[in-house]
Design a protein around this motif. Structure first.
Motif, PDB file in Angstrom:
ATOM      1  N   GLY A 187      80.346  -8.616 -25.324  1.00 19.06           N
ATOM      2  CA  GLY A 187      81.646  -7.791 -25.627  1.00 19.06           C
ATOM      3  C   GLY A 187      81.135  -6.348 -25.297  1.00 19.06           C
ATOM      4  N   ILE A 188      81.545  -5.444 -26.115  1.00 24.52           N
ATOM      5  CA  ILE A 188      81.438  -3.965 -25.619  1.00 24.52           C
ATOM      6  C   ILE A 188      80.244  -3.574 -26.371  1.00 24.52           C
ATOM      7  N   PRO A 189      79.155  -3.274 -25.743  1.00 30.94           N
ATOM      8  CA  PRO A 189      77.772  -2.825 -26.504  1.00 30.94           C
ATOM      9  C   PRO A 189      77.881  -1.463 -27.132  1.00 30.94           C
ATOM     10  N   ASN A 190      77.194  -1.527 -28.410  1.00 35.19           N
ATOM     11  CA  ASN A 190      77.138  -0.647 -29.428  1.00 35.19           C
ATOM     12  C   ASN A 190      75.886   0.429 -28.974  1.00 35.19           C
ATOM     13  N   ASN A 191      74.808  -0.304 -28.570  1.00 36.47           N
ATOM     14  CA  ASN A 191      73.508   0.666 -28.534  1.00 36.47           C
ATOM     15  C   ASN A 191      73.562   1.291 -27.060  1.00 36.47           C
ATOM     16  N   ILE A 192      72.569   2.265 -27.236  1.00 29.76           N
ATOM     17  CA  ILE A 192      72.749   3.130 -26.084  1.00 29.76           C
ATOM     18  C   ILE A 192      72.176   2.653 -24.616  1.00 29.76           C
ATOM     19  N   MET A 193      71.263   1.718 -24.671  1.00 26.25           N
ATOM     20  CA  MET A 193      70.831   1.475 -23.524  1.00 26.25           C
ATOM     21  C   MET A 193      71.604   0.502 -22.557  1.00 26.25           C
ATOM     22  N   PRO A 194      72.206  -0.511 -23.302  1.00 26.59           N
ATOM     23  CA  PRO A 194      73.192  -1.412 -22.590  1.00 26.59           C
ATOM     24  C   PRO A 194      74.633  -0.481 -22.212  1.00 26.59           C
ATOM     25  N   ARG A 195      74.690   0.584 -22.828  1.00 25.46           N
ATOM     26  CA  ARG A 195      75.888   1.461 -22.418  1.00 25.46           C
ATOM     27  C   ARG A 195      75.525   2.228 -21.228  1.00 25.46           C
ATOM     28  N   ILE A 196      74.170   2.676 -21.141  1.00 24.73           N
ATOM     29  CA  ILE A 196      73.890   3.778 -20.009  1.00 24.73           C
ATOM     30  C   ILE A 196      73.963   2.399 -18.720  1.00 24.73           C
ATOM     31  N   GLN A 197      73.528   1.344 -19.041  1.00 22.17           N
ATOM     32  CA  GLN A 197      73.621   0.222 -17.951  1.00 22.17           C
ATOM     33  C   GLN A 197      74.761   0.104 -17.299  1.00 22.17           C
ATOM     34  N   GLY A 240      78.418   1.007 -12.408  1.00 22.91           N
ATOM     35  CA  GLY A 240      79.366   1.275 -12.052  1.00 22.91           C
ATOM     36  C   GLY A 240      80.931   0.836 -12.994  1.00 22.91           C
ATOM     37  N   GLU A 241      80.494   0.184 -13.905  1.00 22.84           N
ATOM     38  CA  GLU A 241      81.782  -0.455 -14.770  1.00 22.84           C
ATOM     39  C   GLU A 241      82.162   0.584 -15.681  1.00 22.84           C
ATOM     40  N   TRP A 242      81.366   1.562 -16.074  1.00 24.67           N
ATOM     41  CA  TRP A 242      82.073   2.618 -16.786  1.00 24.67           C
ATOM     42  C   TRP A 242      81.914   4.056 -15.973  1.00 24.67           C
ATOM     43  N   ASP A 243      82.679   5.020 -16.461  1.00 20.69           N
ATOM     44  CA  ASP A 243      82.346   6.386 -15.625  1.00 20.69           C
ATOM     45  C   ASP A 243      81.517   7.044 -16.086  1.00 20.69           C
ATOM     46  N   ALA A 244      81.211   7.167 -17.532  1.00 26.33           N
ATOM     47  CA  ALA A 244      80.176   8.014 -18.026  1.00 26.33           C
ATOM     48  C   ALA A 244      79.647   7.577 -19.403  1.00 26.33           C
ATOM     49  N   ILE A 245      78.367   7.971 -19.734  1.00 26.31           N
ATOM     50  CA  ILE A 245      78.048   7.883 -20.835  1.00 26.31           C
ATOM     51  C   ILE A 245      78.384   8.641 -22.010  1.00 26.31           C
ATOM     52  N   ALA A 271      64.346   6.657 -13.262  1.00 25.75           N
ATOM     53  CA  ALA A 271      63.668   5.232 -12.957  1.00 25.75           C
ATOM     54  C   ALA A 271      64.726   4.575 -11.948  1.00 25.75           C
ATOM     55  N   SER A 272      66.166   4.908 -12.254  1.00 24.12           N
ATOM     56  CA  SER A 272      67.088   3.952 -11.442  1.00 24.12           C
ATOM     57  C   SER A 272      67.384   4.700 -10.362  1.00 24.12           C
ATOM     58  N   GLY A 273      66.924   6.085 -10.179  1.00 25.85           N
ATOM     59  CA  GLY A 273      67.815   6.955  -8.912  1.00 25.85           C
ATOM     60  C   GLY A 273      69.015   7.036  -8.753  1.00 25.85           C
ATOM     61  N   LYS A 274      69.837   6.989 -10.147  1.00 27.12           N
ATOM     62  CA  LYS A 274      71.127   6.989 -10.119  1.00 27.12           C
ATOM     63  C   LYS A 274      71.596   8.262 -11.203  1.00 27.12           C
ATOM     64  N   GLU A 275      72.476   9.127 -10.814  1.00 29.35           N
ATOM     65  CA  GLU A 275      73.118  10.133 -11.690  1.00 29.35           C
ATOM     66  C   GLU A 275      73.779   9.049 -12.793  1.00 29.35           C
ATOM     67  N   ILE A 276      73.409   9.653 -13.830  1.00 27.95           N
ATOM     68  CA  ILE A 276      74.399   8.998 -15.219  1.00 27.95           C
ATOM     69  C   ILE A 276      75.321  10.203 -15.660  1.00 27.95           C
ATOM     70  N   PRO A 277      76.433  10.117 -15.309  1.00 31.76           N
ATOM     71  CA  PRO A 277      77.459  11.119 -15.909  1.00 31.76           C
ATOM     72  C   PRO A 277      77.803  11.148 -17.260  1.00 31.76           C
ATOM     73  N   LYS A 278      77.593  12.313 -18.036  1.00 27.79           N
ATOM     74  CA  LYS A 278      77.581  12.321 -19.414  1.00 27.79           C
ATOM     75  C   LYS A 278      79.000  12.992 -20.060  1.00 27.79           C
ATOM     76  N   VAL A 279      79.478  12.699 -21.132  1.00 28.12           N
ATOM     77  CA  VAL A 279      80.452  13.276 -21.856  1.00 28.12           C
ATOM     78  C   VAL A 279      80.191  13.337 -23.234  1.00 28.12           C
ATOM     79  N   ILE A 280      80.184  14.779 -23.787  1.00 23.80           N
ATOM     80  CA  ILE A 280      80.069  14.996 -25.296  1.00 23.80           C
ATOM     81  C   ILE A 280      81.072  14.612 -25.933  1.00 23.80           C
ATOM     82  N   MET A 281      80.995  13.988 -26.930  1.00 23.94           N
ATOM     83  CA  MET A 281      81.614  13.415 -28.097  1.00 23.94           C
ATOM     84  C   MET A 281      81.420  13.745 -29.442  1.00 23.94           C
TER      85      MET A 281
END
Ligand code: UFG
Length: 337
Positions: free
Chosen positions: A194-204, A209-214, A278-288
């Motif tokens: 299902g939808i992960p709650n913890n931060i690392m699986p959400r960053i993944q 590319g499944e989610w637009d931003a953390i 570590a991944s060489g990928k930019e991880i877009p962020k949204v402040i909530m």
């Protein structure tokens, strides 16, 4: 003589089974696959070249537990099985109390009936509630802020009472901080249903590319950069802590608890930066806004585990991020049976 691992196909359980097999233990596992998949057993075999004896079973089922103890010479239990989502526990408290607490009582009854009196229990730093100071020490007052945390606290107390009632018991409760990362092989890792709650699986999810931003839950905490601070620990270091605790319950009777963390905190922003490197990928962020129930800062004083168990974490935040990303690369859709 075998070690029984309850919930042994889950995230922490599977990594612990690998470490047990590599340390030469015979291992029996049961799991009900509520939050894990059967292919984990094949992955464990691929990593170690060894098999475990497996039962698909639920710890609330006394006859299934009885059968496992009757068919195997178990002499210690490492107990992971349990529901573990904080938010879900608020919505379904009875399921959490019934499964986590009721199931543990059934497990302990069957252990006692079979004369098995050694346990390493998967507890959580959540038992410290919102402490007044950090780092957290084992002698801090305990409290729970949600039903999940309450189950960890109650189970710790039940196990302490069992140790008082019968001095032959030995129990080691490991209070985990924030486990992330994956086995270095990339064959096992964290793949929540299902939808992960913890931060690392959400960053993944973002990296995949499944989610637009953390979403960053709050940047107005009283911390250096305003985001929450946690003591992230590599799951392999955490798994090795179970081997150290297992040795302890073979040698010392009674109840003990240990913090299992690195002893330093990183902020959400620091974690995301490390993952990007570590991944060489930019991880877009949204402040909530802040997530209800979150505390600002949590990190361990792990001195007791070092002094008593001879264990300390060795892997760095960069190792955790590298191995988590490697698991994602090798399993872009998670575990596929
Ligand atoms: N966070 C975000 N965005 C997200 C998810 C989390 O900013 O999308 C933040 C949280 O606010 C927190 C940090 O990332 O500051 C870590 O959050 P996690 O959900 O990964 O972990 P928690 O510290 O909230 O919870 C963990 C375990 C629980 C346990 C608790 C206390 O998952 O089982 O630690 O020990 F109860």
């Amino acid at each position: 003589m075998s070690v029984l691992v309850t919930g042994g196909t889950g995230f922490i359980g599977s990594h612990t089974v690998v470490e047990l097999l590599e340390a030469g233990y015979d291992v029996v596992v049961f799991d009900n696959f509520y939050n894990s998949k059967p292919c984990v057993l094949d992955r464990i075999k691929q990593i170690t070249g060894k098999s475990v004896k497996f039962y698909e079973a639920d710890m609330c089922d006394a006859s299934a537990m009885k059968k496992i103890f009757a068919e195997n010479e178990i002499d210690a239990v490492i107990h992971f099985a349990g529901l573990k989502a904080v938010g879900e526990s608020v919505e379904k408290p009875l399921a959490y109390y019934k499964n986590n607490i009721g199931g543990t009582v059934v497990l302990c009854e069957e252990m006692a009936a079979a004369g098995v009196k050694r346990m390493v229990f998967s507890s959580s730093a959540t038992v410290y509630g919102d402490p007044e100071t950090v780092p957290m020490r084992e002698d801090f007052p305990t409290s729970a802020t949600n039903p999940y945390g309450e189950t960890k606290l109650v189970i710790e107390r039940i196990l302490a009472d069992v140790c008082v009632s019968d001095p032959e018991w030995s129990v080691s409760c490991l209070r985990y901080f924030n486990p992330i990362g994956a086995h270095k092989s990339g064959l096992i890792g964290e793949d929540p249903m299902g939808i992960p709650n913890n931060i690392m699986p959400r960053i993944q999810k973002v990296a995949a590319g499944e989610w637009d931003a953390i979403t960053i839950f709050g940047n107005d905490y009283d911390t250096p950069d305003g985001t929450g601070v946690r003591d992230y620990i590599h799951v392999t270091d955490l798994a090795q802590a179970h081997i150290a605790a297992l040795k302890r319950v073979y040698t010392v009777k009674g109840w003990e608890c240990f913090n299992i963390g690195c002893g330093r905190g990183y902020s959400v922003l620091e974690l995301i930066d490390a993952y990007s490197r570590a991944s060489g990928k930019e991880i877009p962020k949204v402040i909530m806004p802040r997530r209800p129930g979150d505390i600002a800062v949590s990190y361990a004083d792990p001195t007791k585990a070092k002094e008593v168990l001879g264990w300390e974490a060795k892997l760095t935040l960069d190792d955790m991020c590298r191995d988590a990303y490697n698991f994602l690369l090798k399993n872009p859709h998670g575990y596929e049976d």
